[in-house]
Enzyme design. Structure first.
Site, PDB file in Angstrom:
ATOM      1  N   GLY A  31       0.817  -1.217   0.000  1.00 18.77           N
ATOM      2  CA  GLY A  31       0.000   0.000   0.000  1.00 18.77           C
ATOM      3  C   GLY A  31       0.842   1.254   0.000  1.00 18.77           C
ATOM      4  O   GLY A  31       2.014   1.243  -0.376  1.00 18.77           O
ATOM      5  N   ASN A  32       0.201   2.377   0.381  1.00 16.02           N
ATOM      6  CA  ASN A  32       0.833   3.694   0.283  1.00 16.02           C
ATOM      7  C   ASN A  32       1.380   3.883  -1.140  1.00 16.02           C
ATOM      8  O   ASN A  32       2.557   4.165  -1.347  1.00 16.02           O
ATOM      9  CB  ASN A  32       1.934   3.870   1.348  1.00 16.02           C
ATOM     10  CG  ASN A  32       2.365   5.316   1.452  1.00 16.02           C
ATOM     11  OD1 ASN A  32       3.520   5.659   1.266  1.00 16.02           O
ATOM     12  ND2 ASN A  32       1.426   6.198   1.737  1.00 16.02           N
ATOM     13  N   LEU A  33       0.491   3.691  -2.082  1.00 14.48           N
ATOM     14  CA  LEU A  33       0.891   3.607  -3.490  1.00 14.48           C
ATOM     15  C   LEU A  33       1.409   4.945  -4.015  1.00 14.48           C
ATOM     16  O   LEU A  33       0.953   6.008  -3.608  1.00 14.48           O
ATOM     17  CB  LEU A  33      -0.303   3.142  -4.328  1.00 14.48           C
ATOM     18  CG  LEU A  33      -0.925   1.809  -3.902  1.00 14.48           C
ATOM     19  CD1 LEU A  33      -2.063   1.433  -4.838  1.00 14.48           C
ATOM     20  CD2 LEU A  33       0.101   0.691  -3.838  1.00 14.48           C
ATOM     21  N   ALA A  35       3.715   6.574  -7.834  1.00 15.59           N
ATOM     22  CA  ALA A  35       3.827   6.354  -9.287  1.00 15.59           C
ATOM     23  C   ALA A  35       4.609   5.076  -9.610  1.00 15.59           C
ATOM     24  O   ALA A  35       4.369   4.445 -10.646  1.00 15.59           O
ATOM     25  CB  ALA A  35       4.493   7.565  -9.927  1.00 15.59           C
ATOM     26  N   HIS A  37       4.415   2.203  -8.004  1.00 13.72           N
ATOM     27  CA  HIS A  37       3.445   1.095  -7.984  1.00 13.72           C
ATOM     28  C   HIS A  37       2.555   1.124  -9.223  1.00 13.72           C
ATOM     29  O   HIS A  37       2.221   0.083  -9.780  1.00 13.72           O
ATOM     30  CB  HIS A  37       2.539   1.199  -6.744  1.00 13.72           C
ATOM     31  CG  HIS A  37       3.248   0.998  -5.446  1.00 13.72           C
ATOM     32  ND1 HIS A  37       3.483   2.022  -4.568  1.00 13.72           N
ATOM     33  CD2 HIS A  37       3.757  -0.110  -4.871  1.00 13.72           C
ATOM     34  CE1 HIS A  37       4.105   1.562  -3.507  1.00 13.72           C
ATOM     35  NE2 HIS A  37       4.294   0.272  -3.655  1.00 13.72           N
ATOM     36  N   GLN A  61       7.938  -9.487   7.695  1.00 14.66           N
ATOM     37  CA  GLN A  61       9.145  -9.025   7.014  1.00 14.66           C
ATOM     38  C   GLN A  61       9.791  -7.813   7.695  1.00 14.66           C
ATOM     39  O   GLN A  61      10.751  -7.251   7.181  1.00 14.66           O
ATOM     40  CB  GLN A  61       8.873  -8.747   5.540  1.00 14.66           C
ATOM     41  CG  GLN A  61       8.003  -7.552   5.248  1.00 14.66           C
ATOM     42  CD  GLN A  61       7.601  -7.499   3.772  1.00 14.66           C
ATOM     43  OE1 GLN A  61       6.779  -8.285   3.312  1.00 14.66           O
ATOM     44  NE2 GLN A  61       8.189  -6.586   3.011  1.00 14.66           N
ATOM     45  N   ASP A 152      13.527  -3.075  -5.734  1.00 14.69           N
ATOM     46  CA  ASP A 152      13.850  -4.058  -4.693  1.00 14.69           C
ATOM     47  C   ASP A 152      14.474  -5.268  -5.398  1.00 14.69           C
ATOM     48  O   ASP A 152      13.869  -6.337  -5.486  1.00 14.69           O
ATOM     49  CB  ASP A 152      12.583  -4.455  -3.933  1.00 14.69           C
ATOM     50  CG  ASP A 152      11.980  -3.264  -3.197  1.00 14.69           C
ATOM     51  OD1 ASP A 152      12.686  -2.653  -2.386  1.00 14.69           O
ATOM     52  OD2 ASP A 152      10.822  -2.930  -3.468  1.00 14.69           O
ATOM     53  N   SER A 187       9.868   5.598  -3.434  1.00 15.32           N
ATOM     54  CA  SER A 187       9.681   4.639  -2.341  1.00 15.32           C
ATOM     55  C   SER A 187       8.790   5.273  -1.287  1.00 15.32           C
ATOM     56  O   SER A 187       8.877   6.482  -1.047  1.00 15.32           O
ATOM     57  CB  SER A 187      11.046   4.318  -1.713  1.00 15.32           C
ATOM     58  OG  SER A 187      10.879   3.711  -0.456  1.00 15.32           O
TER      59      SER A 187
HETATM   60  O1  PAF Z   1       7.726  -4.983  -2.077  1.00 12.30           O
HETATM   61  C1  PAF Z   1       6.790  -4.999  -1.263  1.00 12.30           C
HETATM   62  O2  PAF Z   1       5.969  -4.103  -1.205  1.00 12.30           O
HETATM   63  C2  PAF Z   1       6.662  -6.179  -0.311  1.00 12.30           C
HETATM   64  O3  PAF Z   1       7.893  -6.649   0.093  1.00 12.30           O
HETATM   65  C3  PAF Z   1       5.785  -7.321  -0.865  1.00 12.30           C
HETATM   66  C4  PAF Z   1       6.401  -7.942  -2.116  1.00 12.30           C
HETATM   67  C5  PAF Z   1       4.396  -6.786  -1.186  1.00 12.30           C
HETATM   68  C6  PAF Z   1       5.657  -8.436   0.173  1.00 12.30           C
HETATM   69  O4  PAF Z   1       5.083  -7.954   1.349  1.00 12.30           O
END
Ligand code: PAF
Length: 283
Positions: A31-33, A35, A37, A61, A152, A187
């Site tokens: 989330g917190n999309l 450009a 994303h 994570q 990433d 990011s």
């Molecule tokens: O890249 C991300 O936003 C996260 O690591 C993912 C791939 C959605 C997994 O939680």
């Protein structure tokens, strides 16, 4: 766009699409999309008839001293952006739905080797958390195609390996990094930068460009390139986790014959930990 929070509802929707013969494309997100994303989403839409996005800030994570609690959460804005981007289904589960309310020791997916180098060294358990949640999401959505950002890069390599090793019949597609006009990779964590740090942050991209420039011109003293890249960032006030030249395919240290390389950096400025990378073919 339909929004669902239950795994059963995702499965029902996907079953109906499959019955119509649709090809399903998937973009997992926290989330917190922004450009960056949206570019993943646009790429995903080119590979499927139906498009699913997930929004889930995955606790597994995040390390104990990381930003899980403060990670920016903007669900209604995200929903608007996904709908505008042509998303058919937004899956937004809570932690109980993904991990089971009473489960204290859920099953984990470990991708050895590449998960403990680079970011894995500084964020122990991070890639296990990523591989686990992505494997779960793959089992829930069962897409034909899934798109992940090359920003990433280590995550992309881990997921490719996980998908191959666990025989997921899913094409994994990497999407190019989207940058601000001054080169800073987009990011969600850029929001942690204050004005002065934001002005300094593009130095990471600049250092990567310098390193890839000399490699493209034929330089092979990677240790010297790494030292110079890290020292330049330290001199500008960054706390550098790593500045590394690696083989693109598996992130191992390159041998003399390797040409398909990637230069990766992780460095901290104030509260933000920034990562970036550039791919390069050795000249
Ligand atoms: O890249 C991300 O936003 C996260 O690591 C993912 C791939 C959605 C997994 O939680």
């Amino acid at each position: 766009m339909q929004t669902v929070t239950a795994i059963a509802d995702v499965r029902a929707r996907i079953r109906a699409w499959r019955a119509e013969g649709a090809r399903v494309a998937f973009v997992p997100t926290m989330g917190n999309l922004h450009a960056g994303h949206i570019s993943l989403i646009e790429l995903a839409r080119r590979h499927g008839d139906r498009f699913v996005a997930s929004i889930f800030v995955n606790p597994m994570q995040f390390g104990p001293n990381e930003d899980f609690a403060h990670y920016p959460r903007t669900p209604s804005r995200d929903a608007d952006m996904l709908a505008a981007a042509g998303c058919d289904l937004m899956f937004m589960p809570d932690v109980g739905e993904m991990y089971g309310a009473g489960s204290t020791a859920p099953t984990r997916v470990e991708v050895p080797g590449i998960s403990t180098t680079l970011c894995g060294e500084f964020r122990p358990g991070h890639f296990e958390g990523v591989a686990t949640v992505v494997a779960k999401l793959f089992n829930i959505v069962q897409p034909d195609v899934a798109v992940f950002g090359e920003k990433d890069f280590q995550q992309l390599v881990v997921i490719r390996r996980m998908a191959a090793d666990l025989c997921f019949p899913i094409a994994i597609i990497g999407a190019p990094t989207v940058r601000e006009p001054d080169g800073l990779a987009m990011s969600s964590r850029n929001q942690y930068l204050d004005a002065q740090e934001r002005a300094m942050a593009p130095a990471i991209h600049a250092a990567l460009r310098t390193a890839t420039g000399v490699i493209a011109a034929g330089a092979t003293d990677y240790a010297a390139i790494e030292l110079e890249g890290a020292a330049g960032l330290v001199a500008r006030g960054f706390r550098v986790d790593y500045f590394a030249v690696r083989r693109r395919i598996d992130l191992s240290v390159p041998a003399a014959a390797d040409r398909e390389l990637v230069v990766l950096a992780a460095a901290r400025l104030g509260k933000a930990r920034l990562i970036d990378n550039l791919q390069v073919e050795r000249g």
